[in-house]
Design an enzyme around this catalytic site. Structure first.
Site, PDB file in Angstrom:
ATOM      1  N   HIS A 163      19.847  23.175 -26.009  1.00  0.00           N
ATOM      2  CA  HIS A 163      19.660  24.559 -26.481  1.00  0.00           C
ATOM      3  C   HIS A 163      20.927  24.919 -27.263  1.00  0.00           C
ATOM      4  O   HIS A 163      21.457  26.024 -27.124  1.00  0.00           O
ATOM      5  CB  HIS A 163      19.493  25.537 -25.316  1.00  0.00           C
ATOM      6  N   GLU A 181      11.105  19.216 -18.617  1.00  0.00           N
ATOM      7  CA  GLU A 181      10.507  18.749 -19.878  1.00  0.00           C
ATOM      8  C   GLU A 181      10.111  17.276 -19.817  1.00  0.00           C
ATOM      9  O   GLU A 181      10.026  16.602 -20.838  1.00  0.00           O
ATOM     10  CB  GLU A 181      11.453  18.986 -21.055  1.00  0.00           C
ATOM     11  N   HIS A 206      17.548  16.555 -25.557  1.00  0.00           N
ATOM     12  CA  HIS A 206      17.036  17.920 -25.730  1.00  0.00           C
ATOM     13  C   HIS A 206      18.152  18.906 -25.370  1.00  0.00           C
ATOM     14  O   HIS A 206      18.746  18.783 -24.306  1.00  0.00           O
ATOM     15  CB  HIS A 206      15.818  18.129 -24.829  1.00  0.00           C
ATOM     16  N   HIS A 237      13.322  28.252 -28.470  1.00  0.00           N
ATOM     17  CA  HIS A 237      13.686  27.417 -27.322  1.00  0.00           C
ATOM     18  C   HIS A 237      14.923  26.533 -27.591  1.00  0.00           C
ATOM     19  O   HIS A 237      15.964  26.756 -26.995  1.00  0.00           O
ATOM     20  CB  HIS A 237      12.461  26.583 -26.924  1.00  0.00           C
TER      21      HIS A 237
HETATM   22 ZN   LIG Z   1      14.809  23.393 -22.958  1.00  0.00          ZN
END
Ligand SMILES: [Zn+2]
Length: 209
Positions: free
Chosen positions: A91, A70, A89, A153
């Protein structure tokens, strides 16, 4: 700065915000950003594994590993907003349940005021794609918030410092958990915009309550 990045990357794994090799953390320094590598478990990560990438060109300035998938998303977010100095970031589970349902996290708890009026969802695009990076940037700018969901996501939290971005990633997961419970009770009772503004005002002098 690299030491701090490594500390927060490892914390994200220990706290359960990230699992395995998912998620990534970065911090900006002038025209560069330091970012976690791709496909390396956090508990095995060392200072040497972190990469330095030029925010504008995407060129790797320093580092021998592949940068996070990313990386474009991190770069675009920094390019768009000079005031953002760090990005987390994840999940994380409950927040990602909302992302999978394409449902913004409602402001059921006052702590979300640090992130925004709610946590909006950016449209779906394949992980690592330019399109996903653009959707993320657009959603943060449009909603004027410090955290968003990426449909189907995960979560992106931003801040001036790593401490800010990390705290917001934690708050997003916590409020998602509470909102999930509220939906289960079939009693979602969101705070008003005025309640949230008042809470945010209070945070300036009083960090936790
Ligand atoms: Zn991700």
């Amino acid at each position: 700065m690299r030491k701090e990045l490594l500390k927060y990357a490892k914390m994200s794994s220990k706290s359960g915000l990230t699992v395995g090799t998912t998620g990534n953390v970065s911090v900006r320094k002038e025209d560069s950003m330091f970012i976690t590598p791709s496909a390396l478990p956090y508990d095995e990560m060392e200072l040497d594994d972190l990469l330095e990438v030029n925010v504008h060109s995407g060129e790797i300035v320093k580092g021998h590993r592949n940068p996070s998938s990313e990386t474009s998303m991190h770069r675009y977010i920094y390019e768009k907003d000079e005031s953002i100095g760090a990005i987390v970031h994840t999940h994380s589970t409950y927040a990602t349940i909302f992302a999978c349902a394409n449902l913004p996290i409602p402001p059921v708890h006052y702590t979300i005021a640090d992130v925004g009026r709610e946590v909006p969802v950016a449209p779906y695009a394949r992980y690592g794609s330019e399109k996903l990076a653009q959707y993320a940037v657009e959603t943060i700018a449009k909603e004027k918030c410090n955290g968003i969901l990426l449909a189907n996501h995960g979560v992106v939290a931003v801040g001036e410092t790593l401490a800010d971005a990390y705290r917001r990633a934690e708050v997003i997961e916590e409020v998602a958990h509470l909102a999930y419970g509220s939906y289960n009770l079939k009693l979602v009772n969101p705070l008003t915009a005025d309640d949230l503004d008042e809470a945010l005002e209070g945070f300036k002098t009083y960090v936790s309550g």
